[in-house]
Write an enzyme that holds these catalytic residues in place. Structure first.
Site, PDB file in Angstrom:
ATOM      1  CB  CYS A  50      -0.947   0.010   1.188  1.00 46.06           C
ATOM      2  SG  CYS A  50      -2.054  -1.406   1.208  1.00 46.06           S
ATOM      3  CG  HIS A  90      -3.020   3.557   2.431  1.00 47.34           C
ATOM      4  ND1 HIS A  90      -3.592   3.180   1.240  1.00 47.34           N
ATOM      5  CD2 HIS A  90      -2.990   2.430   3.207  1.00 47.34           C
ATOM      6  CE1 HIS A  90      -3.885   1.884   1.293  1.00 47.34           C
ATOM      7  NE2 HIS A  90      -3.532   1.417   2.464  1.00 47.34           N
ATOM      8  CG  ASN A 133      -6.487  -0.760   1.585  1.00 45.08           C
ATOM      9  OD1 ASN A 133      -5.859  -0.344   0.607  1.00 45.08           O
ATOM     10  ND2 ASN A 133      -5.889  -1.212   2.674  1.00 45.08           N
TER      11      ASN A 133
HETATM   12  C1  LIG Z   1      -9.657  -5.232  10.413  1.00 49.75           C
HETATM   13  C2  LIG Z   1     -10.223  -4.189  11.345  1.00 49.75           C
HETATM   14  C3  LIG Z   1     -11.259  -3.347  10.632  1.00 49.75           C
HETATM   15  C4  LIG Z   1     -10.905  -4.884  12.518  1.00 49.75           C
HETATM   16  O1  LIG Z   1     -11.419  -3.925  13.387  1.00 49.75           O
HETATM   17  P1  LIG Z   1     -11.122  -4.024  14.959  1.00 49.75           P
HETATM   18  O2  LIG Z   1     -11.832  -2.915  15.578  1.00 49.75           O
HETATM   19  O3  LIG Z   1      -9.639  -4.112  15.134  1.00 49.75           O
HETATM   20  O4  LIG Z   1     -11.849  -5.346  15.300  1.00 49.75           O
HETATM   21  P2  LIG Z   1     -11.264  -6.701  15.929  1.00 49.75           P
HETATM   22  O5  LIG Z   1     -10.466  -7.443  14.937  1.00 49.75           O
HETATM   23  O6  LIG Z   1     -10.634  -6.368  17.265  1.00 49.75           O
HETATM   24  O7  LIG Z   1     -12.624  -7.452  16.178  1.00 49.75           O
HETATM   25  C5  LIG Z   1     -13.639  -6.951  17.040  1.00 49.75           C
HETATM   26  C6  LIG Z   1     -14.817  -7.889  16.945  1.00 49.75           C
HETATM   27  O8  LIG Z   1     -15.435  -7.733  15.654  1.00 49.75           O
HETATM   28  C7  LIG Z   1     -15.482  -9.001  15.004  1.00 49.75           C
HETATM   29  N1  LIG Z   1     -15.284  -8.782  13.561  1.00 49.75           N
HETATM   30  C8  LIG Z   1     -14.134  -8.786  12.867  1.00 49.75           C
HETATM   31  N2  LIG Z   1     -14.384  -8.554  11.571  1.00 49.75           N
HETATM   32  C9  LIG Z   1     -15.730  -8.398  11.465  1.00 49.75           C
HETATM   33  C10 LIG Z   1     -16.591  -8.136  10.387  1.00 49.75           C
HETATM   34  N3  LIG Z   1     -16.141  -7.962   9.133  1.00 49.75           N
HETATM   35  N4  LIG Z   1     -17.905  -8.025  10.628  1.00 49.75           N
HETATM   36  C11 LIG Z   1     -18.411  -8.183  11.872  1.00 49.75           C
HETATM   37  N5  LIG Z   1     -17.628  -8.443  12.945  1.00 49.75           N
HETATM   38  C12 LIG Z   1     -16.309  -8.548  12.736  1.00 49.75           C
HETATM   39  C13 LIG Z   1     -14.352  -9.806  15.618  1.00 49.75           C
HETATM   40  O9  LIG Z   1     -14.552 -11.190  15.470  1.00 49.75           O
HETATM   41  C14 LIG Z   1     -14.408  -9.353  17.051  1.00 49.75           C
HETATM   42  O10 LIG Z   1     -15.490 -10.035  17.668  1.00 49.75           O
HETATM   43  P3  LIG Z   1     -15.373 -10.491  19.207  1.00 49.75           P
HETATM   44  O11 LIG Z   1     -15.222  -9.212  19.982  1.00 49.75           O
HETATM   45  O12 LIG Z   1     -16.658 -11.196  19.447  1.00 49.75           O
HETATM   46  O13 LIG Z   1     -14.167 -11.370  19.281  1.00 49.75           O
HETATM   47  C15 LIG Z   1      -9.114  -3.274  11.921  1.00 49.75           C
HETATM   48  O14 LIG Z   1      -8.302  -3.994  12.807  1.00 49.75           O
HETATM   49  C16 LIG Z   1      -8.232  -2.703  10.836  1.00 49.75           C
HETATM   50  O15 LIG Z   1      -8.696  -1.935   9.997  1.00 49.75           O
HETATM   51  N6  LIG Z   1      -6.919  -3.008  10.886  1.00 49.75           N
HETATM   52  C17 LIG Z   1      -5.996  -2.508   9.918  1.00 49.75           C
HETATM   53  C18 LIG Z   1      -6.165  -3.250   8.652  1.00 49.75           C
HETATM   54  C19 LIG Z   1      -5.512  -2.576   7.506  1.00 49.75           C
HETATM   55  O16 LIG Z   1      -5.499  -1.383   7.426  1.00 49.75           O
HETATM   56  N7  LIG Z   1      -5.005  -3.374   6.587  1.00 49.75           N
HETATM   57  C20 LIG Z   1      -4.442  -2.891   5.383  1.00 49.75           C
HETATM   58  C21 LIG Z   1      -3.135  -2.299   5.627  1.00 49.75           C
HETATM   59  S1  LIG Z   1      -2.613  -1.415   4.227  1.00 49.75           S
END
Ligand SMILES: CC(C)(COP(=O)(O)OP(=O)(O)OC[C@H]1O[C@@H](n2cnc3c(N)ncnc32)[C@H](O)[C@@H]1OP(=O)(O)O)[C@@H](O)C(=O)NCCC(=O)NCCS
Length: 362
Positions: free
Chosen positions: A111, A251, A281
């Protein structure tokens, strides 16, 4: 030293849309969760390859710059999802454009790739090595998405953006840059079966090794720090005060990461460009698409001081302090479009479902 300014810009978004509601039929998720946790409402799924997206974005950027493909000295394509590894996407784009006087190179910093391309091409222009470069960010990321994995399925989309950078005596261009990497945490965002490291028999048994796998919270934490620090670093190196910054073009990975970066810079949210709701993204393509849309919506004024900042798999990160030139209007346009498609998103993803599993609940 010669300056290197952006004289052309363009984007190419494939027309087929995958909405949050569509995703509700594929994985256990919902529109409220995706919107509140990421800021994304929909993303595009491409019916053509990465190079074709890149080529159209490139044609639009050349038209905006008012130059011919034969004027280009270097075609630089940032992508981590090329049509094939051999040859480079850039060679395919160079040929499709008719850029017969250009060298062609891919840069893969995930990215962060577009900023790596912009910084290296601008450095070459400033050093007098080349006069004109076409710098593209293009991805067909959804090819590597396993739509049974809700942790990644909701985040990524396809698209391309491009800029032309040219030598000039006019003030402006790249004022400061930063590029970094921490490969020690490569496995928190990777597609381990996408290259030569994986035993072919193992890959046959487990197709999922080819899909993007991610530890979301870990990437999130590191992204906020890397992108925020890198952006602050280039503002300081450019000798700017934070008040001088007219626009942050980050980004587009997660609106909460963007907000945290803006807070780190103590930047007024009105100075931050955000279009993640429409495209998700698109990896190396988010920044040139966002810049193009910022120009189209007149958010970029002549001489504007812009901070670009990105992070991605690697982990890699990059930022640039960029002074825009005096022209913010395109010199021309092209009416070329992608070939038509019937726009049925589930049909387009059928090959993906057949490979990784999943598909719409019936
Ligand atoms: C992936 C992302 C959106 C997840 O959000 P988060 O707030 O960190 O959420 P978590 O992974 O801690 O999960 C929280 C809860 O939501 C749930 N969850 C995860 N993805 C989900 C989805 N798509 N829909 C519904 N629930 C979801 C998890 O299972 C977890 O449930 P639990 O509390 O019962 O265990 C976030 O971590 C993120 O954006 N990270 C960076 C990713 C990124 O930018 N990648 C590209 C880099 S260039």
């Amino acid at each position: 030293m010669t300056n290197s300014i952006i004289t052309g810009w363009g984007k190419c978004l494939p027309p087929t849309v995958l909405t949050n509601h569509d995703l509700e039929s594929l994985v256990d998720t919902n529109d409220d969760w995706i919107t509140s946790r990421t800021g994304i409402k929909e993303r595009r799924i491409s019916h053509v390859g990465t190079a074709e997206l890149a080529t159209l974005a490139g044609k639009r950027a050349l038209a905006a710059a008012g130059i011919e493909a034969t004027d280009v000295d270097l075609v630089s394509v940032a992508t981590c999802t090329p049509d094939m590894l051999i040859p480079s996407a850039a060679s395919l784009v160079q040929d499709a454009l008719g850029a017969t006087n250009a060298g062609a190179i891919d840069q893969n910093a995930a990215c962060s790739g577009f900023l790596y391309g912009l910084i290296t091409a601008s450095g070459m222009v400033q050093a007098g090595v080349i006069d004109t470069a076409l710098v593209v960010g293009a991805e067909r990321l959804t090819y590597f998405i396993d739509f049974t994995d809700r942790g990644t399925a909701v985040l990524f989309g396809d698209g391309a953006g491009a800029v032309v950078v040219q030598a000039t005596d006019e003030p402006g261009g790249l004022k400061a840059s930063d590029m970094g990497s921490d490969g020690s945490v490569a496995n928190i965002l990777w597609a381990p079966g996408s290259g030569t490291a994986t035993n072919r028999m193992e890959l046959q048994r487990n197709h999922h090794l080819q899909a993007i796998a991610m530890n979301g919270p870990e990437v999130f934490k590191r992204a906020v720090k890397a992108m925020g620090d890198s952006a602050a670093d280039v503002v300081a190196k450019a000798g700017w005060d934070l008040d001088d910054v007219d626009l942050l073009i980050p980004h587009q990975a997660n609106v909460r990461i963007i907000d945290a970066t803006a807070r780190r810079l103590q930047l007024d949210p009105a100075k931050v460009f955000v279009n993640i709701a429409s495209y998700g993204n698109t990896s190396a393509a988010t920044i040139p698409i966002a810049l193009t849309e910022a120009l189209e919506s007149r958010r970029v004024t002549p001489g504007a001081k812009i901070v670009f900042a990105a992070f991605g798999a690697g982990l890699s990160w990059a930022a640039a302090a960029w002074e825009f030139g005096s022209r913010v209007e395109p010199l021309g346009t092209t009416d070329e479009e992608l070939p038509p498609t019937d726009g049925n998103v589930m049909t387009l993803l059928a090959d993906n479902f057949a490979y990784y599993g999943g598909g719409p609940a019936t």
